[in-house]
Design a protein around this motif. Structure first.
Motif, PDB file in Angstrom:
ATOM      1  N   UNK A 159       0.805  -1.216   0.000  1.00  0.00           N
ATOM      2  CA  UNK A 159       0.000   0.000   0.000  1.00  0.00           C
ATOM      3  C   UNK A 159       0.831   1.256   0.000  1.00  0.00           C
ATOM      4  N   UNK A 160       0.117   2.356  -0.057  1.00  0.00           N
ATOM      5  CA  UNK A 160       0.744   3.670  -0.093  1.00  0.00           C
ATOM      6  C   UNK A 160       1.347   3.982   1.271  1.00  0.00           C
ATOM      7  N   UNK A 161       2.498   4.593   1.275  1.00  0.00           N
ATOM      8  CA  UNK A 161       3.162   4.928   2.526  1.00  0.00           C
ATOM      9  C   UNK A 161       3.463   6.409   2.627  1.00  0.00           C
ATOM     10  N   UNK A 162       3.540   6.880   3.860  1.00  0.00           N
ATOM     11  CA  UNK A 162       3.974   8.242   4.150  1.00  0.00           C
ATOM     12  C   UNK A 162       5.275   8.136   4.928  1.00  0.00           C
ATOM     13  N   UNK A 163       6.185   9.041   4.690  1.00  0.00           N
ATOM     14  CA  UNK A 163       7.507   8.986   5.315  1.00  0.00           C
ATOM     15  C   UNK A 163       7.661  10.133   6.297  1.00  0.00           C
ATOM     16  N   UNK A 164       8.233   9.838   7.471  1.00  0.00           N
ATOM     17  CA  UNK A 164       8.401  10.844   8.510  1.00  0.00           C
ATOM     18  C   UNK A 164       9.676  10.552   9.286  1.00  0.00           C
ATOM     19  N   UNK A 165      10.361  11.621   9.733  1.00  0.00           N
ATOM     20  CA  UNK A 165      11.499  11.422  10.620  1.00  0.00           C
ATOM     21  C   UNK A 165      10.968  10.816  11.914  1.00  0.00           C
ATOM     22  N   UNK A 166      11.682   9.877  12.484  1.00  0.00           N
ATOM     23  CA  UNK A 166      11.231   9.200  13.697  1.00  0.00           C
ATOM     24  C   UNK A 166      11.588  10.031  14.926  1.00  0.00           C
ATOM     25  N   UNK A 167      11.106  11.271  14.942  1.00  0.00           N
ATOM     26  CA  UNK A 167      11.314  12.173  16.068  1.00  0.00           C
ATOM     27  C   UNK A 167       9.959  12.698  16.516  1.00  0.00           C
ATOM     28  N   UNK A 168       9.872  13.051  17.783  1.00  0.00           N
ATOM     29  CA  UNK A 168       8.612  13.590  18.305  1.00  0.00           C
ATOM     30  C   UNK A 168       8.202  14.853  17.566  1.00  0.00           C
ATOM     31  N   UNK A 169       9.168  15.692  17.228  1.00  0.00           N
ATOM     32  CA  UNK A 169       8.878  16.956  16.564  1.00  0.00           C
ATOM     33  C   UNK A 169       8.185  16.732  15.224  1.00  0.00           C
ATOM     34  N   UNK A 170       8.755  15.873  14.396  1.00  0.00           N
ATOM     35  CA  UNK A 170       8.189  15.635  13.060  1.00  0.00           C
ATOM     36  C   UNK A 170       6.869  14.870  13.133  1.00  0.00           C
ATOM     37  N   UNK A 171       6.799  13.874  13.986  1.00  0.00           N
ATOM     38  CA  UNK A 171       5.552  13.100  14.114  1.00  0.00           C
ATOM     39  C   UNK A 171       4.441  14.006  14.627  1.00  0.00           C
ATOM     40  N   UNK A 172       4.721  14.819  15.641  1.00  0.00           N
ATOM     41  CA  UNK A 172       3.706  15.734  16.174  1.00  0.00           C
ATOM     42  C   UNK A 172       3.255  16.744  15.120  1.00  0.00           C
ATOM     43  N   UNK A 173       4.202  17.268  14.357  1.00  0.00           N
ATOM     44  CA  UNK A 173       3.853  18.228  13.303  1.00  0.00           C
ATOM     45  C   UNK A 173       2.965  17.570  12.247  1.00  0.00           C
ATOM     46  N   UNK A 174       3.291  16.359  11.864  1.00  0.00           N
ATOM     47  CA  UNK A 174       2.487  15.648  10.858  1.00  0.00           C
ATOM     48  C   UNK A 174       1.085  15.357  11.382  1.00  0.00           C
ATOM     49  N   UNK A 175       0.984  14.967  12.635  1.00  0.00           N
ATOM     50  CA  UNK A 175      -0.324  14.693  13.224  1.00  0.00           C
ATOM     51  C   UNK A 175      -1.133  15.984  13.364  1.00  0.00           C
ATOM     52  N   UNK A 176      -0.494  17.040  13.810  1.00  0.00           N
ATOM     53  CA  UNK A 176      -1.175  18.325  14.012  1.00  0.00           C
ATOM     54  C   UNK A 176      -1.707  18.873  12.684  1.00  0.00           C
TER      55      UNK A 176
END
Length: 83
Positions: free
Chosen positions: A39-56
């Protein structure tokens, strides 16, 4: 030459090996540690900052092209324990 992907959190380009792939399974976000799930994937740095920004910014839903609601709670809880 290693493939380059864009982090959905900070929008910076980085080598694929330095990013975490995230997919959706049954409407739920799942970390794809080995980058092997279908399936389709999204890529994110495994850091709280990037994950939180992507979720927000709700970037995962857009990157994965999910039209309905996306359950991010399990992914958030898993990421906070591991990260």
């Amino acid at each position: 030459m290693e493939p380059v992907r864009t982090c959905v959190g900070c929008r910076a380009r980085a080598p694929r090996s330095s990013l975490l792939r995230v997919v959706q399974r049954d409407g739920e976000l799942v970390a794809d540690e080995r980058a092997a799930l279908p399936g389709r994937g999204a890529w994110v740095h495994d850091t709280d900052t990037c994950v939180d920004a992507a979720l927000r910014r709700r970037a995962f839903g857009r990157a994965l092209r999910v039209s309905g609601p996306l359950d991010t709670q399990t992914f958030q809880n898993t990421h906070q324990r591991n990260g």
